[in-house]
Design a protein around this motif. Structure first.
Motif, mmCIF file in Angstrom:
data_model
loop_
_atom_site.group_PDB
_atom_site.id
_atom_site.type_symbol
_atom_site.label_atom_id
_atom_site.label_comp_id
_atom_site.label_asym_id
_atom_site.label_seq_id
_atom_site.Cartn_x
_atom_site.Cartn_y
_atom_site.Cartn_z
ATOM 1 N N MET A 1 0.828 -1.198 0.000
ATOM 2 C CA MET A 1 0.000 0.000 0.000
ATOM 3 C C MET A 1 0.871 1.260 0.000
ATOM 4 N N LEU A 2 1.934 1.242 0.823
ATOM 5 C CA LEU A 2 2.832 2.390 0.896
ATOM 6 C C LEU A 2 3.601 2.566 -0.410
ATOM 7 N N LYS A 3 3.973 1.437 -1.047
ATOM 8 C CA LYS A 3 4.669 1.510 -2.338
ATOM 9 C C LYS A 3 3.792 2.192 -3.380
ATOM 10 N N LEU A 4 2.513 1.851 -3.386
ATOM 11 C CA LEU A 4 1.586 2.445 -4.347
ATOM 12 C C LEU A 4 1.421 3.936 -4.113
ATOM 13 N N LEU A 5 1.310 4.336 -2.859
ATOM 14 C CA LEU A 5 1.141 5.749 -2.526
ATOM 15 C C LEU A 5 2.368 6.563 -2.910
ATOM 16 N N VAL A 6 3.554 6.110 -2.519
ATOM 17 C CA VAL A 6 4.781 6.844 -2.830
ATOM 18 C C VAL A 6 5.035 6.826 -4.332
ATOM 19 N N GLY A 7 4.767 5.702 -4.975
ATOM 20 C CA GLY A 7 4.951 5.609 -6.425
ATOM 21 C C GLY A 7 4.035 6.543 -7.188
ATOM 22 N N THR A 8 2.792 6.647 -6.755
ATOM 23 C CA THR A 8 1.836 7.544 -7.404
ATOM 24 C C THR A 8 2.244 9.003 -7.236
ATOM 25 N N ILE A 9 2.654 9.362 -6.025
ATOM 26 C CA ILE A 9 3.121 10.735 -5.783
ATOM 27 C C ILE A 9 4.361 11.022 -6.616
ATOM 28 N N HIS A 10 5.262 10.049 -6.703
ATOM 29 C CA HIS A 10 6.511 10.225 -7.446
ATOM 30 C C HIS A 10 6.245 10.443 -8.942
ATOM 31 N N VAL A 11 5.395 9.628 -9.518
ATOM 32 C CA VAL A 11 5.080 9.759 -10.948
ATOM 33 C C VAL A 11 4.339 11.061 -11.213
ATOM 34 N N GLY A 12 3.365 11.381 -10.376
ATOM 35 C CA GLY A 12 2.616 12.633 -10.552
ATOM 36 C C GLY A 12 3.502 13.854 -10.422
ATOM 37 N N ASP A 13 4.393 13.834 -9.442
ATOM 38 C CA ASP A 13 5.299 14.964 -9.262
ATOM 39 C C ASP A 13 6.314 15.042 -10.392
ATOM 40 N N GLY A 14 6.738 13.901 -10.912
ATOM 41 C CA GLY A 14 7.645 13.908 -12.054
ATOM 42 C C GLY A 14 7.019 14.559 -13.275
ATOM 43 N N LEU A 62 12.059 19.318 -4.815
ATOM 44 C CA LEU A 62 12.325 18.780 -3.483
ATOM 45 C C LEU A 62 11.404 17.600 -3.161
ATOM 46 N N ILE A 63 10.144 17.714 -3.545
ATOM 47 C CA ILE A 63 9.207 16.599 -3.344
ATOM 48 C C ILE A 63 9.649 15.393 -4.162
ATOM 49 N N PHE A 64 10.098 15.636 -5.392
ATOM 50 C CA PHE A 64 10.574 14.548 -6.245
ATOM 51 C C PHE A 64 11.791 13.865 -5.618
ATOM 52 N N ALA A 65 12.724 14.647 -5.092
ATOM 53 C CA ALA A 65 13.909 14.078 -4.454
ATOM 54 C C ALA A 65 13.524 13.279 -3.212
ATOM 55 N N PHE A 66 12.607 13.819 -2.428
ATOM 56 C CA PHE A 66 12.170 13.123 -1.219
ATOM 57 C C PHE A 66 11.480 11.803 -1.553
ATOM 58 N N THR A 67 10.604 11.811 -2.550
ATOM 59 C CA THR A 67 9.912 10.569 -2.909
ATOM 60 C C THR A 67 10.870 9.566 -3.545
ATOM 61 N N THR A 68 11.915 10.038 -4.226
ATOM 62 C CA THR A 68 12.925 9.128 -4.775
ATOM 63 C C THR A 68 13.638 8.394 -3.647
ATOM 64 N N ILE A 69 14.039 9.133 -2.631
ATOM 65 C CA ILE A 69 14.724 8.512 -1.488
ATOM 66 C C ILE A 69 13.775 7.601 -0.733
ATOM 67 N N ALA A 70 12.553 8.045 -0.519
ATOM 68 C CA ALA A 70 11.570 7.218 0.196
ATOM 69 C C ALA A 70 11.267 5.938 -0.578
ATOM 70 N N PHE A 71 11.137 6.049 -1.880
ATOM 71 C CA PHE A 71 10.846 4.884 -2.713
ATOM 72 C C PHE A 71 12.011 3.898 -2.670
ATOM 73 N N ALA A 72 13.246 4.404 -2.692
ATOM 74 C CA ALA A 72 14.420 3.533 -2.616
ATOM 75 C C ALA A 72 14.482 2.829 -1.269
ATOM 76 N N LEU A 73 14.183 3.532 -0.196
ATOM 77 C CA LEU A 73 14.195 2.916 1.130
ATOM 78 C C LEU A 73 13.097 1.862 1.283
ATOM 79 N N ILE A 74 11.932 2.154 0.721
ATOM 80 C CA ILE A 74 10.825 1.194 0.808
ATOM 81 C C ILE A 74 11.149 -0.061 0.019
ATOM 82 N N LEU A 75 11.713 0.090 -1.165
ATOM 83 C CA LEU A 75 12.008 -1.069 -2.006
ATOM 84 C C LEU A 75 13.195 -1.887 -1.504
ATOM 85 N N SER A 76 14.076 -1.265 -0.729
ATOM 86 C CA SER A 76 15.245 -1.986 -0.239
ATOM 87 C C SER A 76 14.936 -2.876 0.967
ATOM 88 N N THR A 77 13.779 -2.686 1.571
ATOM 89 C CA THR A 77 13.452 -3.497 2.754
ATOM 90 C C THR A 77 12.639 -4.701 2.389
#
Length: 77
Positions: A1-14, A62-77
């Motif tokens: 669920m968190l992956k979908l939320l962060v991914g959606t924000i990341h794509v939309g912000d991109g 800044l939002i894009f950078a934050f979601t990139t880092i958050a997405f990487a952290l979520i996917l690495s766990t």
């Protein structure tokens, strides 16, 4: 669920970031010329519209950078 939320924000912000960068003026013209040219220019040579566009673009980046880092952290766990 968190992956979908962060991914959606990341794509939309991109997509928003692409749109905002394309609105910026190059060596001439751009958004400021589209809405009146030299009307409202300050001594720095930048209109209020351009300065606000700069601020919005920085926030989107800044939002894009934050979601990139958050997405990487979520996917690495």
């Amino acid at each position: 669920m968190l992956k979908l939320l962060v991914g959606t924000i990341h794509v939309g912000d991109g997509l928003l970031l692409i749109f905002l960068v394309l609105l910026h003026s190059g060596k001439g013209g751009g958004l400021s010329d589209m809405f009146g040219g030299s009307i409202g220019q300050t001594a720095a040579g930048s209109t209020v519209v351009e300065r606000n566009l700069d601020r919005i673009t920085v926030v989107a980046a800044l939002i894009f950078a934050f979601t990139t880092i958050a997405f990487a952290l979520i996917l690495s766990t």
